[in-house]
Design a protein around this motif. Structure first.
Motif, mmCIF file in Angstrom:
data_model
loop_
_atom_site.group_PDB
_atom_site.id
_atom_site.type_symbol
_atom_site.label_atom_id
_atom_site.label_comp_id
_atom_site.label_asym_id
_atom_site.label_seq_id
_atom_site.Cartn_x
_atom_site.Cartn_y
_atom_site.Cartn_z
ATOM 1 N N LYS A 334 0.867 -1.287 -0.110
ATOM 2 C CA LYS A 334 0.102 -0.090 -0.002
ATOM 3 C C LYS A 334 0.835 1.292 -0.071
ATOM 4 N N VAL A 335 1.978 1.193 0.851
ATOM 5 C CA VAL A 335 2.958 2.277 0.907
ATOM 6 C C VAL A 335 3.313 2.516 -0.506
ATOM 7 N N GLY A 336 3.978 1.423 -1.272
ATOM 8 C CA GLY A 336 4.458 1.512 -2.517
ATOM 9 C C GLY A 336 3.535 1.934 -3.332
ATOM 10 N N LEU A 337 2.125 1.608 -3.408
ATOM 11 C CA LEU A 337 1.201 1.979 -4.395
ATOM 12 C C LEU A 337 0.989 3.602 -4.320
ATOM 13 N N PHE A 338 1.036 3.894 -2.924
ATOM 14 C CA PHE A 338 0.877 5.439 -2.732
ATOM 15 C C PHE A 338 2.023 6.161 -3.530
ATOM 16 N N THR A 388 6.495 -0.284 -12.457
ATOM 17 C CA THR A 388 7.484 -0.806 -12.002
ATOM 18 C C THR A 388 7.703 -0.599 -10.574
ATOM 19 N N ILE A 389 7.427 0.552 -10.036
ATOM 20 C CA ILE A 389 7.902 1.090 -8.644
ATOM 21 C C ILE A 389 6.903 -0.049 -7.557
ATOM 22 N N VAL A 390 5.532 -0.197 -8.246
ATOM 23 C CA VAL A 390 4.818 -0.883 -7.094
ATOM 24 C C VAL A 390 5.426 -2.364 -6.957
ATOM 25 N N VAL A 391 5.702 -2.760 -8.494
ATOM 26 C CA VAL A 391 6.467 -4.331 -8.542
ATOM 27 C C VAL A 391 7.550 -4.247 -7.669
ATOM 28 N N ASN A 813 13.675 6.790 -6.135
ATOM 29 C CA ASN A 813 12.731 7.034 -7.335
ATOM 30 C C ASN A 813 11.821 8.206 -6.642
ATOM 31 N N PHE A 814 11.339 8.056 -5.746
ATOM 32 C CA PHE A 814 10.536 9.358 -5.255
ATOM 33 C C PHE A 814 11.049 10.598 -5.277
ATOM 34 N N VAL A 815 12.204 10.620 -4.539
ATOM 35 C CA VAL A 815 12.959 11.933 -4.413
ATOM 36 C C VAL A 815 13.367 12.411 -5.811
#
Length: 998
Positions: A334-338, A388-391, A813-815
Motif C-alpha cells: 500500500k505504501v508502494g502504491l501510494f 514498476t515501482i509498485v512491482v 525513485n520518489f525523490v
C-alpha cells in the motif's frame, strides 16, 4: 520339475503333461471345482509321482499356472466390509472359509513369497490411492501471470512497442517495450520454476509421511511392511493405537474397540467381534484391545480409498508466519502504491508543463509541436515507471522466502531423523520455551532387559535360583506367556525363537523363554483364554482369564506397575510354593523391594494371580482385582541414551526447560531425571518432582504457581499430561510435547508442537503430531529445535535484506521524480533488482544451516515482534547509506565522474545492485560481527552471489539496449564496488551500538 531319476523321463513328462491338461480342463468347468482345485489336484500329483519325481510343495503350485481366486467375486468382496453385509459373508461360508478361498492360512498368513504378493496385486490391486493430478509448471506460470501489476506491466510494454514501432520503425521501436517484456518473462519463469520445484518437494514429503509401517503375518512370521505393500489375503496384526490399513474381517483377538468416526461421523467406539460385528474399515483407529484381521480389499476398492480419491494434499498450507508476512507485504504494498501514484502524478504534471527533457536536452513536450505518438509513448513510459515501482515495492518475496526456507529445512530435517507433517511446526518449534518429554525410548534406549527377579522378598538373581515350586513356576509361565501382546515364532531354519512385540513385552517373553524354558506353543495349546482386559494407561495393568483344557481350572492373571499390583494382593508366594499373608509389615518390606529397584533405575513389573471356580467366573464384566496372590517382581533395565545429557544441557543453555512426564514411579523417575541432567544433584529437587495424582489435585491457583518449577511428573495419566500442557500454555509458554502412545494423543494435539515417535509410536500418536521423530531419540528433538530456530532466523535475515532494498528503491525513485522529473532506475533495471531480491536473495538466505550459536539465545516466545529492534537498526543504517549515495550520484554524479547522463544512470544502477550483493553478506548475521563465519559451508549462497555478479556484468557490458545501460571503464567499476563495499564496515560499526540504546 523332473528329477531325472527315471530313465524314461521324457515319457513321464509327456504323461504328466496330459494329466495336467486333463485336470485343468476338469477343474475349470465350475467355480466350485476350482475352489478345491489345489486340494483335488494333489492326489493326482501323488499318483504321477509313481512315474516321475516331482516337487509338489504348495509354494510351487504357481508353476501349474492355474487361474487364481476363481471363486471370488471382486466387487462383492470389496463391498462386503464396506456395506457390513453378513449375507455375502455367509455365501463364502464365513470368515475362515473366505480365508481358505483367498489361499490364506489363518495362523501363518499368506505364503509363496514375491510371486504370491504379485499375483494378489494383479488380481485385487495395490493398497495405494489415486491422487488428483499434480499441478504442472504451466499452471504455476499462469498463476504468476495473473498478478494485476504484472498484467499492467505487460500491457504497458505492448503499447510501448506499438507506439515505438510507429514512431521509430520496426528496427528501433521495439527495444524499450520488448526489454520490459523479456524482463517480466524472466521474473515469471524464475518464480514459477521455484514454486514448481517446492510443490513437488512438498508432495514427496507428504507421501513419505503417509508411508507408515504395519505388522503382517506371512510365511508364519510376524513382520513389518509398508502400508502400501498390504495385499488382499494378508493377516494384519492390530493393537491399541493402530490405524487399520485396509478393509478386512476380524479373525481373532480380544476386547477390540474401533473409532469409526472418520468414516461414519459417530463418536462412539464400536466393539469388534467374530459373530456380531467382524467388519473393519480402513482409515479407522483401534482404540482398545488387539487382534488379527484378514484383508479383503485394498486401495481404491475400500471406502477410505474412494474418499481419498477426492482429496488432495494442500501443499499451499499457510503457516502463521506466512500469514503475518502477508499482512506485512500488504502494508508495504500500500505504501508502494501510494508512492507510485505520487510519482505518476508528479511526472505527468512535469511532462505537460514542459519540465522534462530528452537525451539531447530539448523539452519533451511543447504544446502544439509534439505529435500524438510521442505524447502517448511518453505517457505510457511514465505509467510503466510507476507500475514498476509498485512491482519493486511489493515484497512478494517474503512469503516465497518462507516457502523456500520451509522446503529446504524439511528436506534437511528428514536427513536428521525428523519428518515434518505440518509446515507451521517448523517455525513454531523455534519459539518453544518448554519441552514435555516422555522417558521410555526418548530419553532411554528402549532396549528393555530383565535383570532381576524377586519371589516375594527373596531375590533370585541367578538362573539356577529359579528352582522354585513347580506350581509357582507354572503360574509364572501363564502370567508371562498368556497375558501378553507379544509373540514368539519358532522357525525350523532358525536356532533361536523370534520374539516380537513392544520392548517391555519382548523383554518379559525373552526372560521366560530363555530363563524359564517356556514353551509358548505348548502353553497356548494347554490353556484357553476366556477374557482379556488390555493394558490401560490409567490403571497401568493388563489382565487375562484362562482355563486349563484338561483340569478345567480357571485363573485370572494380572501384570503391571508393581505398586499397583501389590495393592491388589492379599498374599505372596515363597520358594516352596506356600502363600504368605500380607500384613502391614510384610507390605512395607515388599514396598521397599520395589523402591530399591526404582532407585537403581529399574522398571518394576509385578505378576499376580487368583484361582477361580467356573461358577464364580460367570457373569464377570471385568476381571477380579482383589484378593490376589503375588507371583513376583521383575526389574527391567532401560539405560539412558549416552547423548541425552548433552542434549538436555544444550536446551538449558538455549533457555528451554525440559520436563519429564512418565508413568513410572517417583523413585525411577528421579533416578532417570538425574542421569539425564534434567535434575541437578546439588539443587533442591523435592519441589521439582510431583506425582500425577498430587498435580491434578492442586487448586488452579496452586497449580499455576508451581507449574514452572515442576521438572518431573511421575505416575502420570494422559489427563495429567494434558493438564500440564494446558497449564503451561496459560502461563504464556510455547509448549512442545513428545509422545508415542494413543494415550498421548490429547497432549500432542493440545501442544503448540506435537512430536511423535516414529519407531514405537502408534499411528494415532503420529496423526495427532506435527513432527515425527524417526529414531525416537531426544537428541533429534533438540535438532528439530535447532532447525526451528534456524527457520525463524533465516526468515528474519531475508526480511531485513528485502526491506532495505524496498526502502532504498522507493526513496530514490520518489525523490528523483519529485526533484528532476525522472526516475534513475528504469523498468527493466527495477525488475532485475526485484529478481535479485525475491527469488535469488530468498534462495541464498533461506538455505543457511543451523549453527550452534542459535542455541545461545533465549526463545522468542509468543509476543516478540517479527522485526526486532536489532533488525530495524541494521536495515535503517544500510537503507540510509544507500539512499544517500544514490542521491549524491543522481544530482552530482555527472560532475563527479565527468560523464554524460546515460553513464551516470548506469553508475546509479550498478552501485545499487552491488550494494544489495554486499548487503546480502551483512544479512547473514543479524547480531554477530563476523559476517563470513561458516560461509564456505553454504556453497549455494556463494554460487548465487557469484551468479548475480556475473549477470550484472553481462547486463551492464553486453546488454546495453536491453537494460538501457552504458559500458563502464575499470575506474568506474572500481568506484561502484568501493561504494557497495562500504556497507560492510557500516554494518560492522552498527552492531557495536548496544541494544539498550536502541
Amino acid at each position: 520339475m523332473i528329477s531325472g531319476k527315471d530313465c524314461s523321463g521324457r515319457k513321464a513328462q509327456k504323461r504328466l503333461r496330459l494329466v495336467f491338461r486333463a485336470t485343468y480342463f476338469v477343474v475349470s468347468l465350475s467355480k466350485k471345482a476350482a475352489r478345491h482345485s489345489a486340494s483335488a489336484f494333489c492326489p493326482i500329483l501323488q499318483r504321477a509321482q509313481s512315474y516321475v519325481a516331482i516337487d509338489i510343495h504348495p509354494a510351487n503350485h504357481h508353476n501349474l499356472d492355474f487361474e487364481p481366486f476363481l471363486d471370488v467375486d471382486r466387487n462383492v468382496l470389496a463391498d462386503l466390509v464396506k456395506d457390513k453385509n453378513f449375507d455375502d459373508l455367509n455365501k463364502y461360508g464365513g470368515i475362515k472359509k473366505l480365508a481358505e478361498i483367498l489361499e490364506t492360512d489363518e495362523k501363518n498368513g499368506i505364503s509363496g513369497g514375491d510371486y504370491s504378493i504379485k499375483k494378489r496385486v494383479d488380481e485385487f490391486g495395490s493398497n495405494t490411492y489415486k491422487r488428483a493430478p499434480v499441478r504442472s509448471f504451466v499452471s504455476f506460470l499462469w498463476e504468476a501471470m495473473k498478478d494485476s501489476t504484472i498484467i499492467l506491466l505487460l500491457l504497458c510494454a505492448t503499447l510501448m512497442i506499438g507506439f515505438g514501432i510507429k514512431q521509430h520503425g520496426l528496427k528501433e521501436g521495439w527495444y524499450e517495450g520488448g526489454s520490459i517484456i523479456v524482463a517480466v518473462v524472466l521474473v515469471l519463469a524464475v518464480s514459477a520454476i521455484s514454486n514448481f520445484k517446492q510443490s513437488r518437494q512438498f508432495l514427496q514429503l507428504f507421501g513419505e509421511s503417509s508411508n507408515i509401517e504395519v505388522e503382517v503375518v506371512r510365511d508364519g512370521r510376524r513382520q513389518a511392511t509398508s502400508i502400501f505393500d498390504v495385499v488382499v489375503g494378508d493377516i494384519v496384526c492390530l493393537k491399541t493405537g493402530d490405524h487399520i490399513p485396509a478393509d478386512g474381517l476380524f479373525l481373532d483377538g480380544h476386547s477390540m474397540k474401533v473409532d469409526e468416526s472418520s468414516m461414519t461421523g459417530e463418536s462412539d467406539q464400536v466393539e469388534i467381534n467374530e459373530t456380531q460385528n467382524p467388519f473393519l474399515l480402513s482409515g479407522t483407529k483401534v482404540m482398545d484391545g488387539y487382534g488379527h484381521m484378514l484383508v479383503t480389499s485394498v486401495g481404491m476398492k475400500t471406502t477410505w480409498g474412494q474418499m481419498m480419491s477426492t482429496v488432495t494434499h494442500d501443499t499451499n498450507e499457510q503457516t502463521p508466519l506466512q500469514a503475518r508476512l502477508n499482512k506485512l507485504t500488504s502494508y508495504i504494498g500500500k505504501v508502494g502504491l501510494f508512492v507510485a501514484c505520487l510519482v505518476l502524478v508528479v511526472l505527468t504534471i512535469r511532462y505537460f508543463t514542459g519540465h522534462t527533457f530528452d537525451k539531447s536536452g530539448k523539452k519533451e513536450f511543447i504544446k502544439g509541436h509534439t505529435n500524438t505518438n510521442h505524447i502517448m509513448n511518453s505517457i505510457i513510459g511514465i505509467i510503466t515507471a510507476a507500475v514498476t515501482i509498485v512491482v519493486v515495492a511489493i515484497p512478494e518475496g517474503l512469503p516465497l522466502a518462507v516457502t523456500l526456507t520451509l522446503a529446504y529445512s524439511m528436506k534437511r530435517m528428514m536427513a536428521d531423523h525428523a519428518l515434518v507433517r505440518k509446515l507451521s511446526a517448523c517455525e513454531t518449534m523455534g519459539s518453544a520455551t518448554v519441552i514435555c518429554t516422555d522417558k521410555t525410548g526418548t530419553l532411554t534406549l528402549n532396549q528393555m532387559q530383565v535383570t532381576e527377579f524377586w519371589l516375594g522378598k527373596e531375590s533370585l538373581k541367578e538362573k539356577r535360583s529359579l528352582e522354585i515350586s513347580s506350581d509357582v513356576m507354572e503360574l509364572l509361565k501363564q502370567g508371562v506367556g498368556l497375558n501378553t501382546t507379544g509373540e514368539v515364532h519358532i522357525s525350523p531354519s532358525c536356532d533361536f525363537p523370534e520374539i516380537s512385540g513392544s520392548p517391555t513385552e519382548s523383554a518379559l517373553l525373552s526372560w521366560a523363554v530363555f530363563d524359564m524354558q517356556l514353551n509358548i506353543q505348548q502353553l497356548k495349546h494347554a490353556y484357553e483364554i476366556l477374557y482379556v482386559e488390555p493394558f490401560n494407561s490409567e490403571k497401568k495393568r493388563s489382565g487375562v482369564l484362562v482355563r486349563n483344557n484338561d483340569s478345567r481350572i480357571i485363573h485370572v492373571h494380572w501384570k503391571g506397575a508393581a505398586e499397583m499390583i501389590l495393592a491388589m494382593c492379599s498374599n505372596y508366594y515363597v520358594r516352596n510354593g506356600m502363600p504368605i499373608g500380607i500384613d502391614g509389615q510384610e507390605k512395607r518390606q515388599l514396598e521397599m523391594v520395589i523402591q530399591d529397584m526404582a532407585c537403581r533405575s529399574l522398571r518394576c513389573i509385578a505378576f499376580a494371580c487368583k484361582r477361580l471356580t467356573e461358577e464364580s467366573q460367570l457373569g464377570y464384566e471385568h476381571l477380579p482385582d482383589t484378593g490376589l496372590t503375588l507371583l513376583g517382581f521383575v526389574g527391567l533395565k532401560d539405560p539412558c541414551r549416552p547423548e541425552v545429557k548433552d542434549a538436555v544441557e544444550s536446551c538449558r543453555k538455549a533457555g528451554v526447560t525440559i520436563k519429564m512426564v512418565t508413568g513410572d514411579n517417583i523413585f525411577t523417575a528421579r533416578s532417570i531425571a538425574l542421569d539425564c541432567g534434567i535434575l541437578k544433584p546439588n539443587e533442591d529437587i523435592n519441589d521439582a518432582i510431583v506425582e500425577g495424582a498430587t498435580f491434578r489435585n492442586y487448586s488452579p491457583e496452586e497449580r499455576m504457581a508451581k507449574i514452572d518449577g515442576i521438572l518431573v511428573m511421575a505416575r502420570s495419566t494422559p489427563f495429567d499430561k494434558l493438564l500440564m500442557v494446558q497449564s503451561l500454555k496459560q502461563k504464556g509458554q510455547v509448549v512442545a510435547v513428545t509422545g508415542d502412545g494413543t494415550n498421548d494423543a490429547p497432549a500432542l494435539k493440545e501442544a503448540d508442537i506435537g512430536l511423535s515417535m516414529g519407531i514405537q509410536g502408534t499411528e494415532v500418536a503420529k496423526e495427532s503430531s506435527d513432527i515425527v521423530i524417526l529414531d525416537d531419540n531426544f537428541n533429534s528433538v533438540v535438532t528439530v529445535l535447532k532447525w526451528g530456530r534456524c527457520v525463524y532466523n533465516n526468515i528474519q535475515k531475508f526480511i531485513q535484506f528485502q526491506l532495505t532494498v524496498n526502502i532504498a528503491a522507493l526513496v530514490i525513485n520518489f525523490v528523483a521524480a519529485i526533484s528532476s522529473g525522472e526516475v534513475p532506475l528504469t523498468a527493466v533495471q527495477l525488475l532485475w533488482v526485484n529478481l535479485i531480491m525475491d527469488t535469488l536473495g530468498a534462495l541464498a538466505l533461506a538455505t543457511e544451516q543451523p549453527t550452534d550459536d542459535v542455541m545461545d539465545k533465549k526463545p522468542v516466545g509468543r509476543t516478540q515482534p517479527l522485526i526486532t529492534k536489532i533488525m530495524w537498526k541494521n536495515l535503517n543504517a544500510q537503507a540510509l547509506y544507500q539512499v544517500t549515495v544514490l542521491l549524491v550520484l543522481q544530482f552530482r554524479g555527472s560532475s563527479i565522474f565527468n560523464v554524460n547522463k546515460n553513464v551516470k544512470d548506469t553508475l546509479i544502477f550498478n552501485s545499487f545492485v552491488l550494494c544489495q550483493v554486499f548487503n546480502e553478506f551483512n544479512a547473514r548475521k543479524l547480531e554477530r560481527k563476523n559476517i563470513f563465519e561458516g560461509i564456505l559451508k553454504n556453497k549455494l549462497f556463494i554460487s548465487i552471489v557469484g551468479t548475480t555478479v556475473v549477470l550484472q556484468v553481462i547486463m551492464v557490458e553486453f546488454l546495453q539496449r536491453f537494460a538501457n545501460t552504458e559500458r563502464l571503464n575499470w575506474g568506474q567499476w572500481l568506484a561502484c564496488i568501493g561504494i557497495a563495499a562500504l556497507s560492510w564496515p557500516i554494518g560492522w560499526l552498527v552492531k557495536y551500538i548496544p541494544p539498550n540504546s536502541e
